[in-house]
Write a protein that holds these residues in place. Structure first.
Motif, PDB file in Angstrom:
ATOM      1  N   GLU A  89       0.810  -1.232   0.041  1.00  0.00           N
ATOM      2  CA  GLU A  89       0.105   0.102  -0.016  1.00  0.00           C
ATOM      3  C   GLU A  89       0.754   1.216   0.066  1.00  0.00           C
ATOM      4  OE1 GLU A  89      -4.016   1.780   2.460  1.00  0.00           O
ATOM      5  OE2 GLU A  89      -3.002  -0.067   3.126  1.00  0.00           O
ATOM      6  N   LYS A  90       2.018   1.117   0.867  1.00  0.00           N
ATOM      7  CA  LYS A  90       2.760   2.356   0.953  1.00  0.00           C
ATOM      8  C   LYS A  90       3.342   2.939  -0.750  1.00  0.00           C
ATOM      9  CE  LYS A  90       7.170   4.184   3.000  1.00  0.00           C
ATOM     10  NZ  LYS A  90       7.811   4.376   1.857  1.00  0.00           N
ATOM     11  N   ASP A  91       3.873   1.665  -1.382  1.00  0.00           N
ATOM     12  CA  ASP A  91       4.321   1.979  -2.528  1.00  0.00           C
ATOM     13  C   ASP A  91       3.251   2.296  -3.660  1.00  0.00           C
ATOM     14  OD1 ASP A  91       6.796   0.897  -1.824  1.00  0.00           O
ATOM     15  OD2 ASP A  91       6.565  -0.927  -2.431  1.00  0.00           O
ATOM     16  N   LEU A  92       2.020   1.885  -3.359  1.00  0.00           N
ATOM     17  CA  LEU A  92       0.877   2.295  -4.329  1.00  0.00           C
ATOM     18  C   LEU A  92       0.737   3.788  -3.889  1.00  0.00           C
ATOM     19  CD1 LEU A  92      -1.507  -0.640  -3.642  1.00  0.00           C
ATOM     20  CD2 LEU A  92      -0.558   0.180  -5.927  1.00  0.00           C
ATOM     21  N   ASN A  93       0.748   4.202  -2.767  1.00  0.00           N
ATOM     22  CA  ASN A  93       0.299   5.514  -2.385  1.00  0.00           C
ATOM     23  C   ASN A  93       1.484   6.562  -3.080  1.00  0.00           C
ATOM     24  OD1 ASN A  93      -2.017   5.003  -1.328  1.00  0.00           O
ATOM     25  ND2 ASN A  93      -1.168   4.757   0.739  1.00  0.00           N
ATOM     26  N   GLU A  94       2.779   6.015  -2.877  1.00  0.00           N
ATOM     27  CA  GLU A  94       3.713   6.931  -3.331  1.00  0.00           C
ATOM     28  C   GLU A  94       3.704   7.215  -4.957  1.00  0.00           C
ATOM     29  OE1 GLU A  94       7.462   5.271  -2.057  1.00  0.00           O
ATOM     30  OE2 GLU A  94       7.163   6.028   0.101  1.00  0.00           O
ATOM     31  N   THR A  95       3.420   6.025  -5.481  1.00  0.00           N
ATOM     32  CA  THR A  95       3.188   6.073  -7.100  1.00  0.00           C
ATOM     33  C   THR A  95       2.034   6.733  -7.620  1.00  0.00           C
ATOM     34  OG1 THR A  95       4.460   3.953  -7.277  1.00  0.00           O
ATOM     35  CG2 THR A  95       3.311   4.728  -9.427  1.00  0.00           C
ATOM     36  N   LYS A  96       0.900   6.573  -6.863  1.00  0.00           N
ATOM     37  CA  LYS A  96      -0.222   7.234  -6.951  1.00  0.00           C
ATOM     38  C   LYS A  96      -0.142   8.832  -7.054  1.00  0.00           C
ATOM     39  CE  LYS A  96      -5.111   7.736  -5.576  1.00  0.00           C
ATOM     40  NZ  LYS A  96      -5.183   9.211  -5.426  1.00  0.00           N
ATOM     41  N   GLN A  97       0.733   9.264  -6.133  1.00  0.00           N
ATOM     42  CA  GLN A  97       1.035  10.677  -5.906  1.00  0.00           C
ATOM     43  C   GLN A  97       2.017  11.231  -7.032  1.00  0.00           C
ATOM     44  OE1 GLN A  97       2.849  11.598  -2.053  1.00  0.00           O
ATOM     45  NE2 GLN A  97       3.402  13.793  -2.811  1.00  0.00           N
ATOM     46  N   GLN A  98       3.100  10.449  -7.660  1.00  0.00           N
ATOM     47  CA  GLN A  98       3.574  10.731  -8.555  1.00  0.00           C
ATOM     48  C   GLN A  98       2.760  10.848  -9.841  1.00  0.00           C
ATOM     49  OE1 GLN A  98       6.804   7.522  -7.526  1.00  0.00           O
ATOM     50  NE2 GLN A  98       8.284   9.318  -8.003  1.00  0.00           N
ATOM     51  N   ILE A  99       1.840  10.162 -10.324  1.00  0.00           N
ATOM     52  CA  ILE A  99       1.293  10.076 -11.329  1.00  0.00           C
ATOM     53  C   ILE A  99       0.431  11.397 -11.263  1.00  0.00           C
ATOM     54  CG2 ILE A  99      -0.896   8.948 -12.506  1.00  0.00           C
ATOM     55  CD1 ILE A  99       0.574   6.294 -11.591  1.00  0.00           C
ATOM     56  N   GLU A 100      -0.248  11.643 -10.174  1.00  0.00           N
ATOM     57  CA  GLU A 100      -0.976  12.985  -9.912  1.00  0.00           C
ATOM     58  C   GLU A 100      -0.432  14.297  -9.965  1.00  0.00           C
ATOM     59  OE1 GLU A 100      -4.475  10.788  -7.170  1.00  0.00           O
ATOM     60  OE2 GLU A 100      -3.063  12.048  -6.246  1.00  0.00           O
ATOM     61  N   GLU A 101       1.061  14.149  -9.829  1.00  0.00           N
ATOM     62  CA  GLU A 101       1.770  15.186 -10.028  1.00  0.00           C
ATOM     63  C   GLU A 101       2.164  15.421 -11.437  1.00  0.00           C
ATOM     64  OE1 GLU A 101       5.195  14.379  -7.716  1.00  0.00           O
ATOM     65  OE2 GLU A 101       4.313  15.073  -5.792  1.00  0.00           O
ATOM     66  N   LEU A 102       1.945  14.554 -12.158  1.00  0.00           N
ATOM     67  CA  LEU A 102       2.057  14.646 -13.735  1.00  0.00           C
ATOM     68  C   LEU A 102       0.590  15.003 -14.512  1.00  0.00           C
ATOM     69  CD1 LEU A 102       3.984  11.414 -14.408  1.00  0.00           C
ATOM     70  CD2 LEU A 102       4.769  13.971 -14.625  1.00  0.00           C
ATOM     71  N   GLY A 103      -0.427  15.336 -13.395  1.00  0.00           N
ATOM     72  CA  GLY A 103      -1.389  15.852 -14.009  1.00  0.00           C
ATOM     73  C   GLY A 103      -2.606  15.103 -14.377  1.00  0.00           C
ATOM     74  N   ARG A 104      -2.435  13.684 -14.023  1.00  0.00           N
ATOM     75  CA  ARG A 104      -3.271  12.556 -14.484  1.00  0.00           C
ATOM     76  C   ARG A 104      -3.971  11.980 -13.357  1.00  0.00           C
ATOM     77  NH1 ARG A 104      -4.401  14.422 -18.642  1.00  0.00           N
ATOM     78  NH2 ARG A 104      -5.916  12.602 -18.918  1.00  0.00           N
ATOM     79  N   ASN A 105      -5.078  11.251 -13.556  1.00  0.00           N
ATOM     80  CA  ASN A 105      -5.702  10.325 -12.469  1.00  0.00           C
ATOM     81  C   ASN A 105      -5.097   9.301 -12.164  1.00  0.00           C
ATOM     82  OD1 ASN A 105      -7.989  12.261 -12.055  1.00  0.00           O
ATOM     83  ND2 ASN A 105      -8.741  11.604 -13.973  1.00  0.00           N
ATOM     84  N   ALA A 106      -4.869   8.867 -11.104  1.00  0.00           N
ATOM     85  CA  ALA A 106      -4.599   7.364 -10.484  1.00  0.00           C
ATOM     86  C   ALA A 106      -5.175   6.786  -9.777  1.00  0.00           C
ATOM     87  CB  ALA A 106      -3.092   7.766  -9.753  1.00  0.00           C
ATOM     88  N   TYR A 107      -5.447   5.360  -9.912  1.00  0.00           N
ATOM     89  CA  TYR A 107      -6.217   4.664  -9.030  1.00  0.00           C
ATOM     90  C   TYR A 107      -5.274   3.296  -8.602  1.00  0.00           C
ATOM     91  CZ  TYR A 107      -9.434   7.194 -12.052  1.00  0.00           C
ATOM     92  OH  TYR A 107     -10.183   8.232 -12.759  1.00  0.00           O
ATOM     93  N   THR A 108      -5.629   2.910  -7.350  1.00  0.00           N
ATOM     94  CA  THR A 108      -4.660   1.949  -6.965  1.00  0.00           C
ATOM     95  C   THR A 108      -5.636   0.758  -6.551  1.00  0.00           C
ATOM     96  OG1 THR A 108      -4.965   2.764  -4.598  1.00  0.00           O
ATOM     97  CG2 THR A 108      -3.268   3.526  -5.991  1.00  0.00           C
TER      98      THR A 108
END
Length: 255
Positions: free
Chosen positions: A44-63
């Protein structure tokens, strides 16, 4: 972006094992190219970190926090996320290896590797194919390996599963081509990932790798993502059933 056909704008991509190594690099590259991304992994920690990085690129991320072998539960969660929308891109990246010699492989090791690398990829592809058939369009990308094409010194079961992915890619491409579903694979050589970390600390092992690599270096993850974006985008619309080896030339030789 200089070539509009490489854009993934308004696409929904799913990447298994999408929080580390090759899977994470592909997830971020898809987001940079305009796609919203569903990332599937156990941590879950890795998922949340990657989700944040995707969202910083301006896209929606789902885990989806599931083991890849829980594919029925993964499918249920993806169904909720997509909410009737099409899954445009599906990447079967999650995998594992146990580097036992052939005479040392146990039945437990066999079952774990085959289930993780091959069985899950098939049933998740089956689901992806069904959703893409509705729209008569979609891209499935299987992450195989040079080990699926040429012999490796250890990891016979891993190599067998990666070879199976190459053959699965061909068969699904043939069966689903009439629905305009493109099914391709990528066959990497050595890149810095959690699976290769210890090996790449062994100077003798690295030297043996470089002797079989015409470019004389280990690959960089960003040198792999272009192949994934190409296969996922309209630029790859007339390519199906193929395995694109991103290997520094290794498959010229074998190992």
């Amino acid at each position: 972006m200089y070539l509009p056909s490489f854009t993934l704008e308004n696409k929904l991509a799913v990447v298994t094992g999408g929080t580390k190594g090759i899977g994470k690099a592909i997830s971020l590259a898809f987001a940079e190219s305009g796609a919203d991304v569903v990332i599937i992994a156990r941590n879950e920690k890795d998922l949340n970190e990657t989700k944040q990085q995707i969202e910083e690129l301006g896209r929606n991320a789902y885990t989806v926090c599931k083991d890849i072998n829980q594919y029925d539960e993964i499918i249920e969660e993806v169904e909720e996320i997509r909410d009737g929308k099409a899954v445009d891109i599906w990447v079967n990246n999650a995998g594992m290896n146990i580097r036992s010699s052939a005479e040392e492989v146990t039945e437990e090791e066999w079952d774990r590797i085959v289930s993780t690398n091959m069985k899950s990829a098939f049933f998740l592809s089956q689901y992806a194919g069904r959703t893409m058939k509705e729209k008569k369009q979609g891209k499935i990308i299987n992450i195989s390996s040079v080990g699926g094409h040429t012999a490796l010194r250890t990891g016979v079961v891993y190599a067998m599963t990666k070879s199976a992915l190459i053959q699965m890619t061909k068969n699904l491409a043939l069966e689903w081509g009439k629905y305009q579903i493109n099914v391709n694979a990528i066959g990497p050589w050595y890149f810095p990932t959690s699976l290769t970390e210890k090996l790449l600390q062994d100077e003798d092992y690295v030297q043996a790798i470089l002797e079989r690599t015409p470019l004389k270096r280990i690959g960089k993850l960003e040198e792999l993502t272009g192949a994934a974006v190409f296969l996922a985008s309209d630029a790859g619309n007339y390519m199906t059933g193929q395995t694109l080896f991103v290997d520094g030339g290794m498959t010229i030789y074998g190992f």
